[in-house]
Design an enzyme around this catalytic site. Sequence first.
Site, PDB file in Angstrom:
ATOM      1  CG  ASP A   1      42.045  26.303  59.465  1.00  0.00           C
ATOM      2  OD1 ASP A   1      41.448  26.949  60.338  1.00  0.00           O
ATOM      3  OD2 ASP A   1      42.465  26.815  58.413  1.00  0.00           O
TER       4      ASP A   1
ATOM      5  CE  LYS B   1      50.724  19.606  65.538  1.00  0.00           C
ATOM      6  NZ  LYS B   1      51.925  19.162  64.885  1.00  0.00           N
TER       7      LYS B   1
ATOM      8  CG  MET C   1      51.087  33.389  61.156  1.00  0.00           C
ATOM      9  SD  MET C   1      51.419  32.718  59.534  1.00  0.00           S
ATOM     10  CE  MET C   1      51.539  34.192  58.567  1.00  0.00           C
TER      11      MET C   1
HETATM   12  N1  SAH Z   1      43.837  34.935  57.106  1.00  0.00           N
HETATM   13  C1  SAH Z   1      43.964  35.186  58.518  1.00  0.00           C
HETATM   14  C2  SAH Z   1      45.392  35.060  58.985  1.00  0.00           C
HETATM   15  C3  SAH Z   1      45.971  33.679  58.802  1.00  0.00           C
HETATM   16  S1  SAH Z   1      47.563  33.523  59.485  1.00  0.00           S
HETATM   17  C4  SAH Z   1      43.366  36.547  58.845  1.00  0.00           C
HETATM   18  O1  SAH Z   1      43.053  37.306  57.933  1.00  0.00           O
HETATM   19  O2  SAH Z   1      43.158  36.815  60.018  1.00  0.00           O
HETATM   20  C5  SAH Z   1      47.192  33.052  61.126  1.00  0.00           C
HETATM   21  C6  SAH Z   1      47.516  34.178  62.080  1.00  0.00           C
HETATM   22  O3  SAH Z   1      46.436  35.093  62.159  1.00  0.00           O
HETATM   23  C7  SAH Z   1      47.741  33.744  63.478  1.00  0.00           C
HETATM   24  O4  SAH Z   1      49.043  33.253  63.668  1.00  0.00           O
HETATM   25  C8  SAH Z   1      47.513  35.028  64.243  1.00  0.00           C
HETATM   26  O5  SAH Z   1      48.623  35.889  64.151  1.00  0.00           O
HETATM   27  C9  SAH Z   1      46.392  35.664  63.451  1.00  0.00           C
HETATM   28  N2  SAH Z   1      45.089  35.346  64.047  1.00  0.00           N
HETATM   29  C10 SAH Z   1      44.066  34.716  63.452  1.00  0.00           C
HETATM   30  N3  SAH Z   1      43.010  34.633  64.294  1.00  0.00           N
HETATM   31  C11 SAH Z   1      43.390  35.220  65.437  1.00  0.00           C
HETATM   32  C12 SAH Z   1      42.757  35.455  66.689  1.00  0.00           C
HETATM   33  N4  SAH Z   1      41.498  35.065  66.928  1.00  0.00           N
HETATM   34  N5  SAH Z   1      43.464  36.095  67.652  1.00  0.00           N
HETATM   35  C13 SAH Z   1      44.712  36.508  67.450  1.00  0.00           C
HETATM   36  N6  SAH Z   1      45.361  36.303  66.285  1.00  0.00           N
HETATM   37  C14 SAH Z   1      44.717  35.677  65.289  1.00  0.00           C
END
Ligand code: SAH
Length: 698
Positions: free
Chosen positions: A257, A278, A403
Site C-alpha cells: 500500500d 490509495k 492516524m
Molecule cells: N502498523 C503501522 C500503523 C498503521 S496505521 C505501524 O505499526 O506503524 C497508519 C498510521 O501509522 C499513520 O496514520 C501514522 O500515524 C503512522 N505512521 C506509519 N508510518 C509513518 C511514518 N513514516 N511517519 C509518521 N507516521 C507514520
Amino acid sequence: MAEINVQQKIRIGSRGSSLALVQIDEILSLLAEKGVRISEERYTYQTGGDRDKVTPLTQNVADDFFTDALDAALIRGEIDIAVHSAKDLPQILREDLCIWALTKSLDETDVFVGKMPLSELPSGAKVGTSSLIRQNEIKKFNPRVHVCDIRGTIQERLDLVEQGKVDGIIVATVALRRLGLTRYIREIMPWEAAPLQGQLAVVGRRKDFRWHQLFALIDVRKSFGKVYLVGAGPGDPELITVKGVKILKEADCVFYDYLAHQNLLDYARKAEKIYVGKRKGSQVMPQPELNKLLRQKAMAGKIVVRLKGGDPLVFGRGADEITYLRSYHVDVQVIPGLSSATAIPSSLNIPLTARGLSSSVAFLSGHLAADDEEGSHVSAEQEGKMSTEIMKIPKADTVVFLMGLTRLASIVDSLREAGWSQDSLIMVVSKGTRADEEIVSGRLGDIAKKVEEKGLKPPALIVAGPTIQFLKKEALKKERILYTGTNPEKYTSFGEIVHFPMIEIKPAYLEKGVVDRLTARLHEYQAIIFTSRFAVKYFFEILTHEHWPVFSLRSTDFIVIGKDTAQALAVYDFEPLILAEIETGEGLFQKILQEYDVKGKRILFPRSSLPNPYLKNELTKWGASVDELAVYQNIKPEKRNMPEGRIDKILFTSPSTVKNFLRDYDIIPPIWEILSKGPVTRRCLQEAGYESFSLIEG
Ligand code: SAH
C-alpha cells in the site's frame, strides 16, 4: 493410477438429510478418482441443529450446533470418520478430533430461488435465509425487501417458496447442484458467500493417523501456499527485518500500500506486485476484496506477502486478515516489524519512557471508530473526513497517536480535558525515518497552528509527553541520492539510494569459433586480468557453460582492479595475486610494474565490448603479449522518466553512466550535488563541464 483397496471397513457418520448422504458419495468418488476404493458402513445422526428447527441461526446457537452428535459418536468410537459441510464445523475443533481432509469447493456462490429476480422484488416482499452474512447481503442488494429467518433441509426450504410462504430464499448453489435441483436457480448472487461454502470436511479422531495418508489424497490444503503479513517498518527501507527481506525475495505475489517503499518492492524480483492502497486519487481496494485476493492466491499455491507499514498488528487491520484467512484454513504467518509508534521517536533519540520523566506509554488511534471508512484498510486519515469529538485519553505519562493528523485540534482538546497543561510538550512527525521526514515540535497551546503553517502531510505520528525534551534540535535529514550504477546495496550508507541505472550489462555474443579457440588455449596464458566484476562473471559463465574444468586455472595468476572484482573471483574460489586498490587502468598498470614481471608473459584480458586500449598498449611496451576478449556489453537502457520526489545528489560510478545520463537528459540539474567515484569518472565529468562534485571512495 494404481488401484488401492482399503480392506478395513470404514464407518462413516453424517447427518440424515439427503444432502448429507450425497456428500458422502462425493467423498467416495473423489477417493475413487485417486484410485482408492473403500468399503464403508454408514451411520446417520441427528445433531442439535436437526432437532431444533426453530431457533434462528442468526441468534447465538452453539458452535457445534450441526456437529455435536457426530463429534460424540467419534469420541465414543462408533464411527471412524464424519463427513460435514465444512462451513458447519465449529471454529475450533475438540482437541481429540482433527480434519483429515478438506475438499475443493464445487461452487462457492449463493443462489436466489424465487418467482422473480431478487433485485425486482417489491417493497415488503419476504426473502428467507438462515445466515447473518446472507441477511446483510440481501439488505444491501435490495433494501426494500423484508428478510426473515428460515430453517430446515433444502427441500423444506424450497417448499416454502412453492407454497408462497416466502417470495424467495437464498441457499448455497452447491446444495442445489448436489441434489440435482439446479432448475430452481433464479440467479447467482454476486456477493462473497460464507467461508468454505461448497467444501466438505472429513473429521476423525486425532490418534487414528492411519486415515491421515488416505484422506490426504483428497485434501486441498496440501496444495495451498501461505500468506505472510510482513511488517515493513516505519519508512526507512533499511528498517525492515532480515526475515522480512528473506520472505520478500521468495514471494510469488506481494500486496502493498501507500506506506511501502520502492526499495522494499525491489527485493521481490520474481513476484507479481499488487497495489491496494490509495495514491493520487486512485481508489482503495476494499478490504473484503483484498482478503479474497489474498486467499485465492494462497489457495493457488502461492507464497503471498501482504507488506504492511510498521508492525502488521499495530492498528493495521492485520487481525481481520488473520481471522478471514483462518476461516478458509489458509496458513498465515506474521513477520513482526518496527512499528512507527516506537521506531520514529527512537530514531529521533526520544525515549518513550525515561527514569523520572515517564514510566508509562499509551498508544491511541487518533480517529474514532466511526470515522473509519467501512471495509477500508487505509486509515481514515487519508480521507480527511474527521469528527471533532473529544476522545477519552487513558492515564499515561507519554501518549502516542497514530492516524491523528487531521484531528490534531481535537486531540489537543482531548488532552486538555484529561488534565494536561497548555505547556505540555508535543510533537508531530510526518513521514518519519524517510528522506522527506518533517518534524514540528511545540506545546499543546501552539502545536496546531505550527503544524498548519508547515502544512504537514500524512502519514504522521503525534507524541505528547515530557520526554520530547530529548529531541535533537537538528534531527538528521537523510539525503536522497540518485544512483546511476548497478550495485545499489553498496552505497546505502551515503543516504537514501534511488536506484536509476544508466547502464545495462549483458553477456557479449561470442561466435563458436572464438569460444573453441579460447578453451583450447586457455592454459597457455600465465595471467588473466579482470577490471570489473562483470568481466569475472561472464568469463566464468562461458567456461562453465562449456564444461571447462575451471579449477585447472589454479596455477594462473589473477590480476584485478578493486575489491568488488576480487569478491566476484572469490565465488570461483580464486584469490588475486595482484589487487589494485586505485581503481583505474593507470593504477593497475603501476601496481603490475611494481609487483609482477610481465616480460615474455602471455596475458588474457576479458573485458567489456567498449574498447579501452590503454592497458594492452602499456603492457605490450613492457614485453607482454596481451589478448583481449569482449565478454560483456555495457549498453544504455531505454530512456525513462526521472523518478519522482526530491533528489539531493547524483552518484556516478563509471564514465559510461555519465555519458549515458547526458545523452538522455542533456544536463545534470544544477541544484543536485554531483558525487563521482574514481578518477576516470571524475575526468569524464570534467570533460563534460561539471566541476562541482565531491570525490567518494567506494
Ligand atoms: N502498523 C503501522 C500503523 C498503521 S496505521 C505501524 O505499526 O506503524 C497508519 C498510521 O501509522 C499513520 O496514520 C501514522 O500515524 C503512522 N505512521 C506509519 N508510518 C509513518 C511514518 N513514516 N511517519 C509518521 N507516521 C507514520
